[in-house]
Design an enzyme around this catalytic site. Structure first.
Site, PDB file in Angstrom:
ATOM      1  N   GLN A 101      20.159  31.954  43.214  1.00  0.00           N
ATOM      2  CA  GLN A 101      19.818  31.958  44.630  1.00  0.00           C
ATOM      3  C   GLN A 101      20.145  30.624  45.302  1.00  0.00           C
ATOM      4  O   GLN A 101      20.231  30.565  46.528  1.00  0.00           O
ATOM      5  CB  GLN A 101      18.335  32.275  44.825  1.00  0.00           C
ATOM      6  CG  GLN A 101      17.961  33.691  44.441  1.00  0.00           C
ATOM      7  CD  GLN A 101      16.481  33.912  44.593  1.00  0.00           C
ATOM      8  OE1 GLN A 101      15.705  33.587  43.694  1.00  0.00           O
ATOM      9  NE2 GLN A 101      16.079  34.446  45.727  1.00  0.00           N
ATOM     10  N   CYS A 158      12.302  38.980  49.251  1.00  0.00           N
ATOM     11  CA  CYS A 158      13.156  38.041  48.536  1.00  0.00           C
ATOM     12  C   CYS A 158      13.644  36.965  49.496  1.00  0.00           C
ATOM     13  O   CYS A 158      13.971  37.262  50.650  1.00  0.00           O
ATOM     14  CB  CYS A 158      14.336  38.788  47.918  1.00  0.00           C
ATOM     15  SG  CYS A 158      15.399  37.757  46.893  1.00  0.00           S
ATOM     16  N   LEU A 159      13.713  35.741  49.005  1.00  0.00           N
ATOM     17  CA  LEU A 159      14.199  34.641  49.835  1.00  0.00           C
ATOM     18  C   LEU A 159      15.671  34.823  50.215  1.00  0.00           C
ATOM     19  O   LEU A 159      16.132  34.216  51.172  1.00  0.00           O
ATOM     20  CB  LEU A 159      13.981  33.303  49.115  1.00  0.00           C
ATOM     21  CG  LEU A 159      12.512  32.951  48.848  1.00  0.00           C
ATOM     22  CD1 LEU A 159      12.414  31.683  48.006  1.00  0.00           C
ATOM     23  CD2 LEU A 159      11.742  32.807  50.146  1.00  0.00           C
ATOM     24  N   GLY A 207       8.720  32.643  43.782  1.00  0.00           N
ATOM     25  CA  GLY A 207       9.691  32.592  42.705  1.00  0.00           C
ATOM     26  C   GLY A 207      11.060  32.260  43.257  1.00  0.00           C
ATOM     27  O   GLY A 207      11.345  32.498  44.441  1.00  0.00           O
ATOM     28  N   HIS A 266      17.475  38.502  38.988  1.00  0.00           N
ATOM     29  CA  HIS A 266      18.487  37.675  39.664  1.00  0.00           C
ATOM     30  C   HIS A 266      19.480  37.079  38.666  1.00  0.00           C
ATOM     31  O   HIS A 266      20.656  36.902  38.992  1.00  0.00           O
ATOM     32  CB  HIS A 266      17.836  36.537  40.453  1.00  0.00           C
ATOM     33  CG  HIS A 266      17.363  36.928  41.809  1.00  0.00           C
ATOM     34  ND1 HIS A 266      18.198  37.373  42.810  1.00  0.00           N
ATOM     35  CD2 HIS A 266      16.122  36.923  42.348  1.00  0.00           C
ATOM     36  CE1 HIS A 266      17.506  37.619  43.894  1.00  0.00           C
ATOM     37  NE2 HIS A 266      16.228  37.362  43.645  1.00  0.00           N
ATOM     38  N   HIS A 312      11.266  40.228  38.787  1.00  0.00           N
ATOM     39  CA  HIS A 312      12.108  40.060  39.973  1.00  0.00           C
ATOM     40  C   HIS A 312      13.079  38.889  39.781  1.00  0.00           C
ATOM     41  O   HIS A 312      14.280  39.017  40.039  1.00  0.00           O
ATOM     42  CB  HIS A 312      11.205  39.830  41.194  1.00  0.00           C
ATOM     43  CG  HIS A 312      11.919  39.569  42.472  1.00  0.00           C
ATOM     44  ND1 HIS A 312      11.883  40.444  43.528  1.00  0.00           N
ATOM     45  CD2 HIS A 312      12.677  38.521  42.887  1.00  0.00           C
ATOM     46  CE1 HIS A 312      12.596  39.946  44.539  1.00  0.00           C
ATOM     47  NE2 HIS A 312      13.090  38.773  44.166  1.00  0.00           N
ATOM     48  N   GLU A 313      12.558  37.754  39.331  1.00  0.00           N
ATOM     49  CA  GLU A 313      13.405  36.560  39.178  1.00  0.00           C
ATOM     50  C   GLU A 313      14.376  36.699  38.011  1.00  0.00           C
ATOM     51  O   GLU A 313      15.533  36.276  38.117  1.00  0.00           O
ATOM     52  CB  GLU A 313      12.547  35.303  39.043  1.00  0.00           C
ATOM     53  CG  GLU A 313      11.656  35.010  40.236  1.00  0.00           C
ATOM     54  CD  GLU A 313      12.369  34.994  41.578  1.00  0.00           C
ATOM     55  OE1 GLU A 313      13.578  34.655  41.646  1.00  0.00           O
ATOM     56  OE2 GLU A 313      11.715  35.328  42.587  1.00  0.00           O
TER      57      GLU A 313
END
Length: 181
Positions: free
Chosen positions: A68, A105-106, A63, A151, A147-148
């Protein structure tokens, strides 16, 4: 639609891709801003969606949210293993149940922790052309969506960790060259 129980399979992702967009890292204050709704669906939005999908796969991840990649718009892309999907202006309409997954997470490479989230979600969003749709997800795909979407509201997964002592740093595995051939 994300199929319930779909799992992410790292074997589906190549390792020698270049990341198309730069993923910003925590604690960059940009990650704490609330993203703005997309009002106009342009070719630039479609290109951003394609670039985000390419970046997500190359990272590799399941994701990615527009904040991000330093874009303050309500756009996420996800791929729990059943193919990529873009959600513009996503909104959780319904959630139920409870589950815990170890998340990463990225924006926080190597950081992981158990996070409790709803086990089922129903989400309303728009596609790349602005057409509205709804989808339901259970299990891991439900976690990815939550999660996304977090953000987009300036929330990072470590904010949802109940016990800060559970946050761990796991150094990335060093891949052997022959394993990649």
């Amino acid at each position: 639609m994300i199929s319930p129980g779909a799992l992410f399979c790292p074997a589906q992702i190549g390792y020698n891709f270049r990341v198309k967009l730069k993923i910003i890292k925590f604690p960059n204050p940009f990650l704490r801003k609330k993203a703005k709704a997309v009002k106009t669906f342009t070719p630039a939005i479609a290109r951003l969606i394609d670039d985000m999908i390419e970046t997500m796969h190359a990272a590799p991840g399941v994701g990615l949210a527009a904040p991000q990649v330093h874009k303050s718009i309500r756009l996420i892309v996800v791929d729990p293993g059943s193919g990529p999907l873009a959600l513009v202006n996503p909104k959780v309409l319904e959630q139920s149940g409870c589950q815990v997954f170890t998340e990463g997470c990225l924006c926080l490479p190597g950081v992981e922790a158990p996070v409790e989230r709803a086990a089922h979600v129903r989400v309303k969003a728009q596609d790349r052309d602005g057409a509205e749709f709804e989808l339901s997800a259970d299990g891991f795909p439900a976690t990815i969506l939550q999660h996304e979407i977090d953000h987009l509201d300036g929330v990072v997964f470590i904010d949802r960790v109940k016990n800060p002592g559970d946050i761990k740093y796991v150094p990335p595995a060093k891949e052997k060259k022959e394993e990649l051939l």
